[in-house]
Write a protein that holds these residues in place. Structure first.
Motif, PDB file in Angstrom:
ATOM      1  N   LYS A  24       0.815  -1.206   0.000  1.00 50.21           N
ATOM      2  CA  LYS A  24       0.000   0.000   0.000  1.00 50.21           C
ATOM      3  C   LYS A  24       0.852   1.260   0.000  1.00 50.21           C
ATOM      4  N   VAL A  25       1.851   1.315   0.888  1.00 54.24           N
ATOM      5  CA  VAL A  25       2.629   2.555   0.957  1.00 54.24           C
ATOM      6  C   VAL A  25       3.475   2.740  -0.300  1.00 54.24           C
ATOM      7  N   MET A  26       3.834   1.629  -0.948  1.00 52.07           N
ATOM      8  CA  MET A  26       4.623   1.793  -2.164  1.00 52.07           C
ATOM      9  C   MET A  26       3.784   2.441  -3.262  1.00 52.07           C
ATOM     10  N   VAL A  27       2.529   2.032  -3.355  1.00 55.50           N
ATOM     11  CA  VAL A  27       1.644   2.654  -4.336  1.00 55.50           C
ATOM     12  C   VAL A  27       1.571   4.154  -4.074  1.00 55.50           C
ATOM     13  N   LEU A  28       1.399   4.526  -2.801  1.00 52.19           N
ATOM     14  CA  LEU A  28       1.298   5.951  -2.468  1.00 52.19           C
ATOM     15  C   LEU A  28       2.609   6.676  -2.758  1.00 52.19           C
ATOM     16  N   GLN A  29       3.717   5.997  -2.498  1.00 56.44           N
ATOM     17  CA  GLN A  29       5.002   6.649  -2.744  1.00 56.44           C
ATOM     18  C   GLN A  29       5.200   6.924  -4.234  1.00 56.44           C
ATOM     19  N   LEU A  30       4.698   6.018  -5.068  1.00 57.21           N
ATOM     20  CA  LEU A  30       4.928   6.144  -6.512  1.00 57.21           C
ATOM     21  C   LEU A  30       4.086   7.242  -7.155  1.00 57.21           C
ATOM     22  N   ARG A  82      -7.345  13.382 -18.744  1.00 58.62           N
ATOM     23  CA  ARG A  82      -6.284  12.459 -18.326  1.00 58.62           C
ATOM     24  C   ARG A  82      -6.338  11.156 -19.122  1.00 58.62           C
ATOM     25  N   LEU A  83      -7.514  10.841 -19.686  1.00 57.18           N
ATOM     26  CA  LEU A  83      -7.593   9.639 -20.514  1.00 57.18           C
ATOM     27  C   LEU A  83      -6.599   9.733 -21.665  1.00 57.18           C
ATOM     28  N   LEU A  84      -6.571  10.906 -22.296  1.00 65.23           N
ATOM     29  CA  LEU A  84      -5.634  11.110 -23.404  1.00 65.23           C
ATOM     30  C   LEU A  84      -4.186  11.112 -22.914  1.00 65.23           C
ATOM     31  N   ALA A  85      -3.956  11.894 -21.826  1.00 70.46           N
ATOM     32  CA  ALA A  85      -2.576  12.065 -21.365  1.00 70.46           C
ATOM     33  C   ALA A  85      -1.961  10.729 -20.973  1.00 70.46           C
ATOM     34  N   LEU A  86      -2.696   9.956 -20.176  1.00 76.83           N
ATOM     35  CA  LEU A  86      -2.139   8.676 -19.729  1.00 76.83           C
ATOM     36  C   LEU A  86      -2.102   7.669 -20.861  1.00 76.83           C
ATOM     37  N   GLY A  87      -3.078   7.785 -21.779  1.00 75.21           N
ATOM     38  CA  GLY A  87      -3.070   6.890 -22.924  1.00 75.21           C
ATOM     39  C   GLY A  87      -1.822   7.107 -23.767  1.00 75.21           C
ATOM     40  N   LEU A  88      -1.451   8.368 -23.954  1.00 75.75           N
ATOM     41  CA  LEU A  88      -0.240   8.671 -24.719  1.00 75.75           C
ATOM     42  C   LEU A  88       1.007   8.167 -24.007  1.00 75.75           C
ATOM     43  N   ALA A  89       0.997   8.296 -22.663  1.00 74.63           N
ATOM     44  CA  ALA A  89       2.204   7.987 -21.902  1.00 74.63           C
ATOM     45  C   ALA A  89       2.691   6.566 -22.179  1.00 74.63           C
ATOM     46  N   THR A  90       1.773   5.585 -22.162  1.00 73.24           N
ATOM     47  CA  THR A  90       2.199   4.192 -22.334  1.00 73.24           C
ATOM     48  C   THR A  90       2.929   3.999 -23.652  1.00 73.24           C
ATOM     49  N   GLY A  91       2.277   4.436 -24.729  1.00 73.69           N
ATOM     50  CA  GLY A  91       2.868   4.216 -26.044  1.00 73.69           C
ATOM     51  C   GLY A  91       4.184   4.954 -26.209  1.00 73.69           C
ATOM     52  N   VAL A  92       4.242   6.192 -25.691  1.00 74.81           N
ATOM     53  CA  VAL A  92       5.451   6.989 -25.885  1.00 74.81           C
ATOM     54  C   VAL A  92       6.642   6.368 -25.159  1.00 74.81           C
ATOM     55  N   ILE A  93       6.408   5.898 -23.937  1.00 76.76           N
ATOM     56  CA  ILE A  93       7.537   5.314 -23.193  1.00 76.76           C
ATOM     57  C   ILE A  93       8.039   4.065 -23.903  1.00 76.76           C
ATOM     58  N   SER A  94       7.113   3.228 -24.399  1.00 75.63           N
ATOM     59  CA  SER A  94       7.556   2.051 -25.151  1.00 75.63           C
ATOM     60  C   SER A  94       8.352   2.486 -26.382  1.00 75.63           C
ATOM     61  N   ALA A 104       9.466  -2.978 -18.469  1.00 81.95           N
ATOM     62  CA  ALA A 104       9.061  -3.431 -17.128  1.00 81.95           C
ATOM     63  C   ALA A 104       8.626  -2.228 -16.303  1.00 81.95           C
ATOM     64  N   ILE A 105       9.434  -1.152 -16.353  1.00 79.50           N
ATOM     65  CA  ILE A 105       9.068   0.066 -15.627  1.00 79.50           C
ATOM     66  C   ILE A 105       7.759   0.622 -16.178  1.00 79.50           C
ATOM     67  N   ASN A 106       7.663   0.613 -17.498  1.00 78.04           N
ATOM     68  CA  ASN A 106       6.480   1.161 -18.160  1.00 78.04           C
ATOM     69  C   ASN A 106       5.213   0.443 -17.697  1.00 78.04           C
ATOM     70  N   ILE A 107       5.259  -0.883 -17.693  1.00 79.17           N
ATOM     71  CA  ILE A 107       4.080  -1.652 -17.286  1.00 79.17           C
ATOM     72  C   ILE A 107       3.729  -1.317 -15.844  1.00 79.17           C
ATOM     73  N   GLY A 108       4.746  -1.296 -14.979  1.00 75.67           N
ATOM     74  CA  GLY A 108       4.477  -1.014 -13.571  1.00 75.67           C
ATOM     75  C   GLY A 108       3.829   0.341 -13.381  1.00 75.67           C
ATOM     76  N   ILE A 109       4.492   1.375 -13.903  1.00 74.94           N
ATOM     77  CA  ILE A 109       4.020   2.744 -13.664  1.00 74.94           C
ATOM     78  C   ILE A 109       2.673   2.985 -14.328  1.00 74.94           C
ATOM     79  N   ASN A 110       2.513   2.510 -15.547  1.00 73.38           N
ATOM     80  CA  ASN A 110       1.279   2.852 -16.252  1.00 73.38           C
ATOM     81  C   ASN A 110       0.093   2.016 -15.812  1.00 73.38           C
ATOM     82  N   THR A 111       0.336   0.781 -15.373  1.00 75.94           N
ATOM     83  CA  THR A 111      -0.778   0.015 -14.819  1.00 75.94           C
ATOM     84  C   THR A 111      -1.233   0.662 -13.524  1.00 75.94           C
ATOM     85  N   LEU A 112      -0.249   1.038 -12.703  1.00 73.24           N
ATOM     86  CA  LEU A 112      -0.598   1.749 -11.472  1.00 73.24           C
ATOM     87  C   LEU A 112      -1.350   3.037 -11.803  1.00 73.24           C
TER      88      LEU A 112
END
Lengths: 165, 667
Positions: free
Chosen positions: A53-59, B577-589, B618-626
């Protein structure tokens, strides 16, 4: 030197824009994630089970850096610095520089502010882990403004391609 | 589906059956105990002879024993094991467990006793080591440390503070000669000496020595220091041997771990049962139990209790009574139930928004992630976890399902926008094979047409917000608040639709959104929209503050309500934000692809390409899924719920089997 500047001023300006977008937005994110990370580490010391949970918030404050990267990347590839001849007019370079400013400025300040909000939300999760859903919302509120800045930067850059100088 | 309808239930049974009945109800776990029946002369609450403390102690012991076992033999747990869920145990095993209870208990206390033993022995080793350290300065001495003298002489063995020379000591002892001083060892902190004098001089020597800070050694032994050292070393060896046997015995109990865990659960169940039993009003021969039950579970309960002499009565809730809330949705919508629950459960008069949210959730999620390859990976990952772990806990299962559906949505949007790890296919084919294969998006390219995609995002926002408003209208109608329905909902629809029509008839707006196309709504219809919005505003100024009696105050409040129009504007813009985040995934790849292709097309180039590709994506999937997850949640919580949903319901907390390690299954 003068000749060099005259010949490449447009490219230099565009490059400056990209540098600001990536550099400032990235610094904002770094500070935000840093502040939130300090809070997160404190929580983990007490209860390692809350790591997810805190990692999600940190990110959360980390996204401004990504937005800056997007703008920087689009600028570099559209101006031809990446994979092109990289020769654009001074006017056009100035347009790209200006287009980069929204995400550079808003990215920096919103990243720092979002980091503080994230740290506070991490405090919420430390005391009441079941309130994670609500705690997540407060930092996300800050992010809206980074997204708006990103949007204007994207629109401006995609518009700049068609501006004639 | 939605919130399960609750009923009040009262069960009256014979006391001799009470244990069996309580167990049955606990296993079903469908009743939340709530005291509706007041105590009277006949039915009274009576404290139970067994106190809960014993259960608690047993649970505590079991937890400690498991911890001890873990220190010697950590249970294997990978990242994926957290998805596994609790093991299932049958009813039979539960019923038969009481025969093993005492043997497991004795194993448990044996483990605890052993671990205590080990701790004590370790402490003794520490003590021995300390003594060994203290002996070091005395090693040169060949008589016992506690020798106080012979027939004629007195012997002082001890230490002086600081570093003394022999001369200095003789000087200090000048008045008490003859003495014989030997320095055994010395460093800058202390000087260890042995001093021999005549017995008659004992007292005066003693006081002279005290005067210069003489102190007897803190270790004392009747053997010589070197003999003592050997003794201590033998002692340590012995202790270590004993610790080893204790530890071996502890490890040998490792196979008892499941039984100890079971014992903890078993005691937990019984603890809860006795706590409930104590709280029930009872007469000499009968007891009464009352609480809430979801209506659909009543037949199950009646079936389960058919064998006992009980009466089960159910009744409707009283007017205005707030029943506990339990959500129940179909397999698809239940995936977002956790999202709703982590905001708040619906309060009385509110609907369960899970179903409607599930319709929008995945559209937004897919839009923001919008990469077919990443979507496929997430879909496969979540699907694999679901298939592999049939026992997954319900909450986790719902969340995993959420990501699986989200992955599907991202695949669909990825195909629409033509993103497969950004521009991976054209990059590889162009760079390594010299013949770029262009993957045409099925619909359009997000990066080339940001304004079109932005318009689409805003339209989705308008639909989402209008849906929220409609739900609020439905809730107001259900409460029979007709005035509220007209002035808080219908009038707002008129204003918003009027303004949208007006906007679409303006060239300026079309220039921004549709690249300068001619407005498809003629100007006069646009004006009608504007007038309708104006009338709506006037209606809101008059009626928006209708709860105030004072007209001045009422109009001011109404005017403030009209100001709420800005909140609709900001809500709609938030969907950008739908557009902004949608662009982010493709651009990072695409960044990964571009960096990867900078190093030529040889073997090194291919290796670098693969490394860069793996790390960045790997970073892209993590950050953009989150990002897709939290921002979709935000759109639901802030923009959508803001229009109709406050929440505040109390969760349904049934009297049930609340175990930590095992799940129980009815046969």
């Amino acid at each position: 030197m003068i000749d060099f500047l005259q010949a490449n001023m447009g490219t230099i300006l565009a490059l400056l824009g990209a540098a600001l977008a990536v550099g400032l937005a990235g610094s904002g994110s770094a500070r935000g994630v840093g502040v939130a990370g300090e809070a997160a580490a404190g929580v983990i010391a007490e209860d390692p089970g809350k790591f997810g949970k805190v990692m999600v918030l940190q990110l959360l404050p980390g996204t401004q850096g990504i937005y800056g990267l997007i703008i920087g990347f689009i600028t570099l590839s559209q101006t031809g610095i990446l994979g092109g001849d990289g020769n654009i007019s001074i006017g056009k370079g100035l347009v790209y520089l200006c287009a980069c400013l929204p995400i550079a400025i808003a990215g920096y300040f919103s990243g720092v502010a979002q980091g503080k909000a994230s740290a506070a939300s991490i405090g919420v999760v430390a005391k009441k882990p079941d309130q994670f859903g609500k705690a997540m919302i407060f930092p996300i509120m800050v992010e809206t403004y980074a997204i708006l800045a990103l949007l204007v930067s994207i629109l401006a850059i995609s518009g700049a391609a068609s501006v004639a100088f | 589906m939605a919130i399960l309808a609750m009923k009040r239930i009262t069960i009256c049974g014979l006391k001799k059956d009470s244990k069996a009945i309580l167990e049955t109800i606990q296993r079903l776990g469908v009743i939340e105990i709530q005291d509706f029946t007041p105590e009277d002369e006949v039915f009274k609450k009576k404290p139970m002879p067994i106190s809960g403390a014993e259960f608690e102690r047993n649970i505590h012991d079991a937890e400690n024993a498991i911890e001890v076992l873990n220190t010697y033999n950590e249970e294997k747990s990978g990242i994926l094991s957290s998805f596994k869920g609790r093991a299932v145990i049958s009813r039979e095993d539960y019923d038969n467990f009481h025969t093993e209870l005492s043997s497991v208990k004795s194993t448990m206390s044996r483990i605890l006793a052993l671990s205590k033993d080990v701790a004590e022995k370790k402490a003794e080793i520490v003590k021995c080591n300390q003594q060994l350290d203290m002996l070091v300065p005395w090693e040169g001495l060949d008589i016992p440390l506690d020798l106080s003298g012979t027939e004629k002489t007195s012997v002082f063995i001890g230490a002086l503070p600081g570093d003394w020379t022999l001369d200095a000591i003789y000087e200090a002892m000048a008045e008490n000669l003859p003495v014989d001083v030997t320095i055994i060892s010395h460093d800058k902190n202390q000087t260890c000496i042995m001093l021999i004098c005549e017995k008659a001089a004992h007292d005066s020597v003693n006081s002279a020595l005290r005067g210069i800070g003489f102190a007897y050694p803190s270790v004392s032994c009747s053997a010589t220091p070197s003999e003592q050292k050997v003794l201590l070393q033998q002692e340590i060896e012995k202790l270590e041997e004993q610790i080893k046997t204790c530890e071996e015995e502890i490890v040998s109990y490792d196979d008892q771990r499941p039984k100890i865990k079971f014992l903890a659960d078993y005691q937990k169940i019984r603890e809860e049962k006795y706590a409930v039993a104590t709280s029930l009003p009872q007469s000499e021969h009968a007891f009464v139990m009352s609480g809430y039950i979801p209506e659909k579970y009543i037949p199950d309960l009646e079936n389960a209790l058919a064998d006992y002499a009980v009466t089960v009565e159910t009744s409707d809730l009283e007017e205005g009574e707030e029943a506990p809330v339990l959500l129940k949705n179909n397999a698809f919508s239940s995936s977002v139930q956790g999202v709703v629950e982590s905001y708040a459960l619906p309060a009385k008069g509110e609907i369960d928004p899970s179903f409607i949210i599930s319709l929008f959730y995945f559209i937004f999620f897919g839009f923001m992630l919008s990469d077919a390859a990443i979507g496929l990976l997430i879909f496969l990952g979540a699907g694999f976890l679901l298939l592999k772990n049939k026992n997954m806990e319900p909450g986790l299962r719902n969340n995993t399902k959420l990501f699986m559906f989200g992955g599907i949505a991202a695949m669909i949007f990825g195909v629409l926008f033509g993103s497969y790890f950004g521009d991976l296919i054209p990059s590889i084919s162009g760079h390594f094979f010299g013949n770029p294969i262009v993957v045409k998006p099925v619909w359009l390219d997000m990066q080339q047409n940001p304004m079109t995609v932005l318009s689409l995002a805003l339209i989705m926002g308008i639909i989402h917000i209008f849906t929220g408003l409609a739900i609020n209208g439905y809730q107001l109608l259900k409460k029979k608040d007709i005035v509220g329905f007209i002035f808080d909902i219908v009038v707002w629809y008129i204003i918003l639709i009027g303004l949208i029509v007006k906007c679409l008839s303006m060239q300026m707006i079309m220039d921004i959104l549709a690249g300068g196309a001619k407005p498809f709504i003629p100007a006069h219809i646009g004006n009608i929209g504007l007038y309708a919005a104006g009338i709506g505003c006037i209606a809101i100024i008059i009626m928006g503050g209708r709860e105030s009696k004072n007209w001045g105050k009422r109009l001011l409040k109404g005017a403030y309500a009209v100001y709420g129009i800005t909140s609709y504007l900001s809500d709609v813009l938030s969907y950008s934000r739908l557009l902004a985040l949608g662009l982010a995934t493709g651009v990072i790849s695409s960044v990964a692809n571009m960096i990867g292709t900078m190093f030529g097309s040889g073997v090194v180039g291919i290796i670098i390409f693969i490394v860069v590709f793996l790390i960045i994506n790997a970073i892209n999937i993590g950050i953009n899924t989150l990002g897709a997850y939290v921002h979709t949640n935000r759109l639901q919580y802030v923009e959508f719920f803001g229009h109709f949903y406050d929440g505040g319901g109390r969760p349904f907390e049934p009297y049930s089997v609340k175990t930590k390690y095992y799940k129980f299954k009815e046969n």
